[in-house]
Motif scaffolding. Structure first.
Motif, PDB file in Angstrom:
ATOM      1  N   ALA A   1      -0.106  -5.597  -0.973  1.00  0.00           N
ATOM      2  CA  ALA A   1       1.489  -5.546  -1.031  1.00  0.00           C
ATOM      3  C   ALA A   1       1.749  -4.392  -0.311  1.00  0.00           C
ATOM      4  O   ALA A   1       3.025  -4.014   0.018  1.00  0.00           O
ATOM      5  CB  ALA A   1       1.818  -5.425  -2.615  1.00  0.00           C
ATOM      6  N   TYR A   2       0.775  -3.621   0.253  1.00  0.00           N
ATOM      7  CA  TYR A   2       1.245  -2.399   0.670  1.00  0.00           C
ATOM      8  C   TYR A   2       1.051  -2.474   2.320  1.00  0.00           C
ATOM      9  O   TYR A   2      -0.134  -2.875   2.869  1.00  0.00           O
ATOM     10  CB  TYR A   2       0.026  -1.099   0.363  1.00  0.00           C
ATOM     11  CG  TYR A   2       0.225  -0.879  -0.869  1.00  0.00           C
ATOM     12  CD1 TYR A   2       1.185   0.359  -1.270  1.00  0.00           C
ATOM     13  CD2 TYR A   2      -0.360  -1.258  -1.927  1.00  0.00           C
ATOM     14  CE1 TYR A   2       1.277   0.870  -2.727  1.00  0.00           C
ATOM     15  CE2 TYR A   2      -0.131  -0.955  -3.234  1.00  0.00           C
ATOM     16  CZ  TYR A   2       0.514   0.192  -3.637  1.00  0.00           C
ATOM     17  OH  TYR A   2       0.588   0.498  -4.793  1.00  0.00           O
TER      18      TYR A   2
ATOM     19  N   ASN B   1       3.166   1.602   2.153  1.00  0.00           N
ATOM     20  CA  ASN B   1       4.418   1.464   1.382  1.00  0.00           C
ATOM     21  C   ASN B   1       4.370   0.113   0.889  1.00  0.00           C
ATOM     22  O   ASN B   1       4.027  -0.929   1.700  1.00  0.00           O
ATOM     23  CB  ASN B   1       5.370   1.658   2.747  1.00  0.00           C
ATOM     24  CG  ASN B   1       6.954   1.838   1.891  1.00  0.00           C
ATOM     25  OD1 ASN B   1       6.852   2.536   0.959  1.00  0.00           O
ATOM     26  ND2 ASN B   1       7.872   1.061   2.511  1.00  0.00           N
ATOM     27  N   SER B   2       4.839   0.049  -0.217  1.00  0.00           N
ATOM     28  CA  SER B   2       5.077  -1.399  -0.917  1.00  0.00           C
ATOM     29  C   SER B   2       6.655  -1.297  -1.548  1.00  0.00           C
ATOM     30  O   SER B   2       7.272  -0.306  -1.442  1.00  0.00           O
ATOM     31  CB  SER B   2       4.010  -1.493  -2.031  1.00  0.00           C
ATOM     32  OG  SER B   2       4.426  -0.764  -3.337  1.00  0.00           O
ATOM     33  N   ASP B   3       6.908  -2.192  -2.185  1.00  0.00           N
ATOM     34  CA  ASP B   3       8.277  -2.338  -2.855  1.00  0.00           C
ATOM     35  C   ASP B   3       8.477  -1.596  -3.881  1.00  0.00           C
ATOM     36  O   ASP B   3       9.483  -1.066  -4.272  1.00  0.00           O
ATOM     37  CB  ASP B   3       8.511  -3.876  -3.137  1.00  0.00           C
ATOM     38  CG  ASP B   3       8.567  -4.709  -1.995  1.00  0.00           C
ATOM     39  OD1 ASP B   3       9.051  -4.376  -0.667  1.00  0.00           O
ATOM     40  OD2 ASP B   3       8.637  -5.997  -2.206  1.00  0.00           O
ATOM     41  N   VAL B   4       7.203  -1.080  -4.469  1.00  0.00           N
ATOM     42  CA  VAL B   4       7.525  -0.195  -5.647  1.00  0.00           C
ATOM     43  C   VAL B   4       6.992   1.134  -5.825  1.00  0.00           C
ATOM     44  O   VAL B   4       7.467   1.993  -6.381  1.00  0.00           O
ATOM     45  CB  VAL B   4       6.686  -1.042  -6.982  1.00  0.00           C
ATOM     46  CG1 VAL B   4       7.120  -2.346  -7.504  1.00  0.00           C
ATOM     47  CG2 VAL B   4       5.154  -1.200  -6.544  1.00  0.00           C
TER      48      VAL B   4
ATOM     49  N   THR C   1       4.970   4.382  -2.872  1.00  0.00           N
ATOM     50  CA  THR C   1       4.426   4.828  -1.595  1.00  0.00           C
ATOM     51  C   THR C   1       3.177   5.704  -1.942  1.00  0.00           C
ATOM     52  O   THR C   1       3.221   6.614  -2.630  1.00  0.00           O
ATOM     53  CB  THR C   1       5.343   5.365  -0.713  1.00  0.00           C
ATOM     54  OG1 THR C   1       6.697   4.583  -0.345  1.00  0.00           O
ATOM     55  CG2 THR C   1       4.875   6.164   0.618  1.00  0.00           C
TER      56      THR C   1
END
Length: 238
Positions: A126-127, A194-197, A199
């Motif tokens: 995810a990152y 970085n992910s959607d939720v 960093t």
């Protein structure tokens, strides 16, 4: 030690101050205005050369030292397509060659931690990983050598990435290195996951060139009496 400085810009001057403060002797200073004087130096009158120049001149300077019995410590970047040739010359001449893209002890600890973090983060898809490097306006190569070394440490674990790319965040199959040039910046390197939720960041910010100079002088002393090709991992036992 009797030190020959090849390259007398900001780093060369800082190394000179550091070396003199430690009781070493500067036997010569070579820059673009007096390159012909390099032929005056050999292993008989010089213990070590510390070379910080430009991509177009680095290999020639290193080659001269290796073929004239002078152990050489180099921090020049942008010439590494000829690194294997330098290693071959070193072996053929039983020479001593120490290379690092960055001589700061702190930066090399950062490299070490970067490799460890990457080995863990690659499991979490995810990152998205990226690198940002910032240097002073006079820095000629993009990305920096330190940025490339940082990328290589990440790519060792990220087998799905096809190398690195410079300033192209849209290229998702490669690791992007964003390069910025600003006034009065010594050197900043930030690795971002970085992910959607959230960093996660790992970074190193240099406050002065003293750390780089200290490491280069340390390497010059460490390489005395040795043969072969070495780097900061060897000296710091990382």
């Amino acid at each position: 030690m009797k030190i020959l400085l090849i390259g007398y810009g900001k780093m060369g001057k800082t190394i000179e101050q550091m070396a003199l403060a430690q009781g070493h002797e500067i036997v010569g200073k070579i820059d673009h205005s007096n390159t012909a004087e390099l032929k005056e130096y050999t292993g008989q009158n010089t213990d070590v050369a510390i070379e910080f120049t430009h991509p177009e001149s680095a290999f020639a300077n290193i080659s001269y030292c290796l073929t004239h019995g002078i152990p050489v410590v180099s921090g020049s970047t942008g010439w590494l397509d000829q690194f294997e040739d330098a290693k071959k010359l070193c072996a053929e001449n039983n020479g001593a060659f120490f290379y690092a893209s960055n001589y700061s002890v702190g930066v090399n600890l950062f490299f070490h931690f970067n490799e460890f973090v990457a080995s863990k983060m690659q499991e979490y898809k995810a990152y998205q990983v990226s690198i940002r490097e910032v240097h002073h306006l006079q820095k000629v190569d993009k990305p920096s050598g330190t940025g490339i070394t940082t990328a290589e440490g990440i790519l060792a674990s990220y087998k799905d990435l096809e190398g690195w790319v410079s300033d192209n965040p849209e290229e998702k199959t490669k690791l992007n290195i964003a390069s910025e040039r600003e006034p009065d910046v010594v050197g900043t390197h930030i690795v971002t996951y970085n992910s959607d939720v959230d960093t996660i960041e790992l970074g190193h910010i240099a406050h002065s060139r003293a750390g780089f100079a200290e490491g280069a002088v340390m390497a010059a002393a460490w390489i005395q009496g040795r043969q072969g090709v070495y780097g900061m991992k060897d000296m710091l036992n990382l």
